[in-house]
Design an enzyme around this catalytic site. Structure first.
Site, short mmCIF file in Angstrom:
data_model
loop_
_atom_site.label_atom_id
_atom_site.label_comp_id
_atom_site.label_asym_id
_atom_site.label_seq_id
_atom_site.Cartn_x
_atom_site.Cartn_y
_atom_site.Cartn_z
N ALA A 163 3.15 1.79 2.87
CA ALA A 163 4.37 0.98 2.78
C ALA A 163 5.42 1.71 1.95
O ALA A 163 6.61 1.72 2.28
CB ALA A 163 4.06 -0.38 2.18
N ARG A 194 12.87 -4.04 5.74
CA ARG A 194 13.56 -3.89 4.46
C ARG A 194 15.07 -4.02 4.57
O ARG A 194 15.80 -3.89 3.61
CB ARG A 194 13.17 -2.58 3.80
CG ARG A 194 11.81 -2.68 3.14
CD ARG A 194 11.44 -1.41 2.45
NE ARG A 194 12.40 -1.00 1.45
CZ ARG A 194 12.37 -1.40 0.18
NH1 ARG A 194 11.42 -2.17 -0.23
NH2 ARG A 194 13.29 -1.00 -0.66
N CYS A 197 0.83 -1.20 0.00
CA CYS A 197 0.00 0.00 0.00
C CYS A 197 0.87 1.25 0.00
O CYS A 197 2.08 1.18 0.15
CB CYS A 197 -0.92 -0.01 1.21
SG CYS A 197 -0.04 -0.01 2.79
N HIS A 213 5.38 6.61 -2.60
CA HIS A 213 6.67 7.20 -2.97
C HIS A 213 6.45 8.66 -3.32
O HIS A 213 7.19 9.54 -2.89
CB HIS A 213 7.26 6.51 -4.20
CG HIS A 213 7.50 5.04 -4.03
ND1 HIS A 213 7.40 4.15 -5.06
CD2 HIS A 213 7.83 4.31 -2.93
CE1 HIS A 213 7.66 2.93 -4.62
NE2 HIS A 213 7.92 3.00 -3.33
S1 SF4 Z 1 -1.31 -1.77 6.02
FE1 SF4 Z 1 -2.28 -0.04 7.06
S2 SF4 Z 1 -1.99 1.68 5.67
FE2 SF4 Z 1 -1.60 -0.19 4.50
S3 SF4 Z 1 -3.54 -0.71 3.54
FE3 SF4 Z 1 -3.49 -1.77 5.52
S4 SF4 Z 1 -4.47 -0.32 6.91
FE4 SF4 Z 1 -3.94 0.80 5.13
#
Ligand code: SF4
Ligand code: SF4
Lengths: 542, 453
Positions: free
Chosen positions: A63, A94, A60, A194
């Site tokens: 991330a 990472r 996402c 990004h």
């Molecule tokens: S990990 Fe957190 S920020 Fe990423 S999609 Fe899931 S809820 Fe949303």
């Protein structure tokens, strides 16, 4: 490049890949699965939302923002505003390395801060808790900078992380606090994050310190995140050549260096996807050109160094770069000569990242291996086809949601490092100034290019091509290996590396040799080896 | 290294818990021919997959409904239906295990309602069984998610029927090796049983002679249906309440008696487990297990000299920590701090039941803590070593305390999925590892280089 591999008919393979999908999905995926022609470069559908229920390797935007771009800077305290999981999963995963100058220097990379939202925060809002968390982090560490990252629920309950950050920045006085609206549902992948991160770093960090930087050849290294120590090897080479690294975005970096980065005279970009926005914005505001380079691969590293020397146009630097290359190459050559007979003619597939699937092809061709299929997880069309397609990219609902900063030349600090004529001349010498050719022009005719490859498609590809190695991440690793093909992780490097520069190339050759020529693979019967018999049988025949 | 001060705090730093749907996905992986599905953004599914895979080293597919900005605002009904359709077509699963994320919970999607609509739209088309668990991470941790999914599974599938001899075993979140061992024990007693969830093969299997969209293994749906007519349920988990558990549901709904017990770690707890099996089966403990017990007792007496009086911090899920602490107490190790990121509010109470004199012995518990809290405690408690998952490594390195790795996640050692913790066998393994940790530390700290310890 001469083809050592006989490519199967790619149109048949493409058909095989999509014929099990429902018609609508097949049509959509068909546009992302392309038979390459380096001359004409066909269009690849990229950066489009994954269909619900189709399992993707994408992450996402949170991330991409927190994990990728901001994560590696060691002296920013990163606070994740949201429930615990998002923060936990992005904790030190990472493998970014960092090297504080002294053991007492700040390094918060190993910390994982979260507001750990509870039900009452979701119901009544979490800003108050966020401000307390900022205060606590400040009291604990007195950091120079605190960054706040919003996860999905935050955007929905309407917490204003920017206002909270501003308020706390003012209150604390000597700590730069800023926030990111990088909720995971924004954009189609980490790529959105990004962009959001680039905007924030540019707005809140770059240009805060105008102190002059010493050095004759000053550059910033963009899009290098120091996985497995990659940045250390590049730093070593720069130092040897007498090139001054002002700031790195963001492997092994510090707040101070980034704030001072506009004092450099060149930006070199490794990962185009994650950081090209920064290159463009710094060019517009400060007049610093950017240039695409690649330090993955020994030949590519040599080429990149020559390009940098050419850019600065200094005879002394050019001579020094040649000396360094002449010094480094024999070691590399010796290893290649030893390993290449064992890897020659083998095949590889790369489905990873936004630049790695391109860069690592250089290393494989140095080993005499052919890349038969490749694709990115979260790239855009320009990363495949080259930046010349930028004006033709359709802006969809997902990309529209990501802010484009309006950048103008800085009244005081704008200073074009090269005149238009000089830039033209450099381009005519083959330097990619403010440009990127993309992956496809370098790949062979009839190879396959696939964006956001699905789980199903990668398994089919393995069955049809029987590659000698598959490069992706840990999510794909074990399914690929169950089918008897080694998988090289190019996110975490399987905890190896560095793979950049000259020493990195040597590491990579050795690792690939160990993987593709490993005896264990003979013990696993792959599904297509019907004639090979059972596990027991292959023991007997050995 | 940066030093830190001890402060009471609001934020969580270096969490000692994972998020709710992770547990649910893990549980759904233990049902045959099923696909876990997260209702929310793709990021959660990707993170959770990556995280589970780094421990189990097996492929784990988790689908998602892939929210975008509009979905987040207007609700996820369309995405969920589309996602279910696509998963059904690609995987042809028998079961789709749907868990919510913080996002779909925050916007308040009514998933049961959406599923009802979906069934109506699909008409007569054969559909996979859809199991739904509500798992917002802003309530509870991965353990709550795990139990919620197991309970939801039973709730969806269990049926009334004529009483059978079947015994249900709900072991909670244990390792694939532990699951295999539990099945072996039940088999040795000759008890017909249903173990749920059984991810011993799906998350620890062999190479594939042919490609599988869903890895083979798991509890079958027909077996789960039969849990409603079982003679009894055994359920591990000291803090697990009947109202939140699968066995609790079966007792309430079908009158299947619930035997709730601590995770059987250590001789005493394992004896209780075996005694229950003896009672339920009418069969005495098979010789093989008596033998394993004898060897364990023997090992205790041989090894006690190394470990007696050692101080240890044990952390992780509450139920695991409670059972570990009782076992440590049994071998003379003092668990000076029993810590968990979970907060059931029952840890102290349950541990007191197992170690009545705990306060006098200097045994303390803390719920809802993170690793920074644990580290702060370590500074005053001065333990000899640590027991818990890989996330304690930072603390172990900084304070030069050996770490005995147990539970989940273990992503800095090989074979975490194959560690035993339960029963006489698991206790034996744990005991050997603990003794060797102490011996190794002593050996390394002597400059003479003794080869007999
Ligand atoms: S990990 Fe957190 S920020 Fe990423 S999609 Fe899931 S809820 Fe949303
Ligand atoms: S949003 Fe919730 S479910 Fe998703 S990763 Fe974060 S804590 Fe876990």
């Amino acid at each position: 490049m001469e083809a050592k591999f006989h490519f199967p008919d790619p149109s048949v393979i493409k058909e095989e890949l999509i014929n099990k999908y429902p018609a609508k999905v097949a049509k959509k995926r068909g546009k992302s699965i392309v038979i390459n022609d380096p001359e004409t470069v066909p269009e690849v559908q990229a950066n489009v939302r994954t269909v619900p229920g189709i399992i993707t390797q994408r992450g996402c935007s949170y991330a991409g923002c927190k994990g990728v771009v901001l994560g590696p800077t060691r002296d920013i305290v990163n606070i994740v505003h949201g429930p615990i999981g998002c923060s936990f999963y992005a904790w030190l995963t990472r493998r970014n390395q960092t090297r504080p100058e002294t053991p007492t220097d700040e390094n918060y990379i190993t910390y994982c801060f979260s507001t750990d939202m509870q039900e009452e925060n979701v119901v009544f809002g979490g800003e108050k808790k966020l401000k307390v968390a900022i205060q606590e982090a400040y009291d604990l560490f007195h950091p120079k900078s605190i960054a706040i990252f919003s996860t999905c629920p935050v955007g929905l309950i309407g917490d204003d992380v920017h206002a909270a950050s501003r308020e706390m920045k003012e209150k604390l006085g000597d700590c730069n606090v800023f926030g990111f609206s990088c909720e995971g549902y924004r954009g189609v992948s980490q790529s959105a994050g990004h962009h959001i991160a680039n905007n924030g770093v540019f707005k809140h960090m770059v240009g805060r310190n105008n102190a002059p930087v010493e050095g004759k050849f000053k550059l910033n290294l963009l899009g290098e995140y120091n996985i497995g120590g990659d940045a250390f090897e590049i730093e070593r080479i720069f130092e040897k050549c007498g090139i001054t690294l002002v700031a790195s975005f963001s492997g092994n970096s510090t707040v101070g260096a980034i704030e001072n980065s506009h004092m450099a005279d060149l930006n070199v970009i490794l990962c185009h996807r994650s950081i090209n926005y920064m290159g463009d914005m710094m060019e517009t505001k400060y007049g610093i050109p950017w240039m695409k380079v690649n330090f993955v691969g020994a030949e590519s590293s040599a080429k990149s160094l020559r390009k940098i020397a050419e850019y600065f146009g200094d005879a002394g630097l050019k001579a020094r770069v040649e000396e360094v290359i002449a010094e480094e190459m024999p070691k590399v050559k010796a290893i290649i000569d030893e390993i290449r007979p064992r890897t020659e003619g083998k095949t590889a597939m790369l489905f990873v990242g936004g630049s790695r699937a391109h860069h690592y092809q250089d290393l494989f061709s140095e080993l005499g291996m052919t890349t038969v299929a490749a694709g990115y997880e979260f790239a855009h069309r320009d990363d495949y086809e080259g930046r010349e397609v930028l004006p033709n990219i359709k802006i969809d609902a997902d990309s529209k949601n990501i802010e484009e900063l309006k950048v103008t030349p800085d009244p005081e600090l704008y200073n074009p490092r090269k005149t238009e004529a000089e830039l033209e001349e450099l381009k005519s010498k083959g330097l990619e100034i403010n440009g990127y050719q993309g992956m496809m022009k370098q790949m062979e005719k009839r190879s396959l290019v696939i964006d956001d490859v699905s789980h199903y498609e990668s398994e089919k590809l393995i069955e049809l091509y029987k590659p000698d190695i598959f490069c992706a991440g840990i999510k794909e690793k074990y399914v690929v290996q169950k089918m008897g093909v080694p998988l090289k992780q190019l996110h975490s490097y399987d905890y190896g590396g560095p793979y950049t520069g000259f020493e990195g190339a040597v590491n990579f050759y050795k690792d690939i040799d160990r993987m593709v020529n490993n005896p264990v693979w003979k013990l696993i019967k792959a599904p297509w080896e019907k004639e090979a018999g059972s596990l027991e049988a292959s023991y007997v025949t050995q | 290294m940066t030093t830190m001060k001890t402060t009471a705090k609001t934020a969580t730093q270096n969490a000692c818990k994972l998020c709710n749907p992770l547990g649910a996905c893990l549980a759904f992986r233990g049902i045959e021919n099923s696909v876990p599905f997260l209702h929310g953004s793709q990021g959660c599914a990707t993170y959770i997959r990556r995280y589970l895979i780094s421990h189990y080293k097996e492929p784990i597919d988790i689908a998602s409904s892939n929210f975008n900005e509009e979905t987040a605002v207007f609700g996820g009904s369309h995405n969920l239906k589309l996602g279910l359709k696509n998963v059904t077509q690609q995987y042809k699963p028998a079961v789709i295990g749907i868990a919510t994320t913080c996002l779909s919970e925050t916007i308040g999607d009514d998933v049961p309602m959406i599923l009802k609509e979906y069934r109506a739209i699909m008409g007569d088309a054969p559909l996979p069984i859809m199991i739904f668990a509500s798992t917002p991470s802003y309530q509870g941790s991965h353990m709550e998610g795990f139990h919620a999914a197991v309970r939801a599974t039973v709730k969806t599938l269990a049926e009334k029927g004529p009483k059978s001899d079947v015994v249900n075993l709900f072991p909670g979140m244990i390792s694939p090796s532990d699951i295999r061992y539990m099945k072996e024990i039940m088999g040795d007693f000759g008890i017909p049983f249903v173990l749920l969830p059984d991810y011993s093969q799906t998350l620890d299997g062999g190479p594939w002679a042919e490609y599988h969209t869903i890895p083979p293994g798991g509890t079958t749906t027909s077996a789960i249906s039969s849990t409603g007519s079982a003679t009894a349920s055994i359920e591990f988990g000291s803090t697990l309440e009947a109202a939140k558990s699968a066995a609790g549901y079966l007792e309430e709904k079908f009158g299947v008696p619930r035997h709730s017990m601590a995770l059987p770690i250590g001789i005493k707890a394992t004896d209780e487990f075996f005694a229950t099996l003896e009672r339920l089966s009418g069969t005495p403990m098979p010789e093989k297990h008596l033998d394993e017990r004898r060897r364990l007792v023997d090992a205790y007496s041989d090894g006690h000299k190394y470990v007696f009086g050692r101080r240890v911090i044990v952390y992780g899920e509450e139920d695991l920590v409670i059972s570990m602490a009782a076992f440590l107490h049994e071998i003379g190790v003092v668990p000076v701090l029993c810590a968990s990121g979970g907060k059931s509010g029952q840890m102290k109470k349950r541990l007191l039941e197992r170690i009545p004199g705990m306060d006098e012995l200097g045994i303390t518990t803390r719920e809802g803590v993170d690793f920074v809290d644990i580290e702060n405690e370590a500074e005053t408690l001065k333990p000899d070593f640590l027991i818990g998952n890989s996330k304690g490594f930072t603390m172990s390195k900084k304070h030069e305390l050996p770490l005995v790795r147990i539970g989940f996640p273990i992503h800095d050692r090989f074979g975490g999925q194959r560690l035993h913790h339960l029963g006489y066998r698991g206790t034996q393994e744990l005991f050997d590892r603990i003794v060797n940790t102490v011996i190794e530390q002593r050996q390394n700290s002597s400059h003479i280089g003794y080869t007999y310890m």
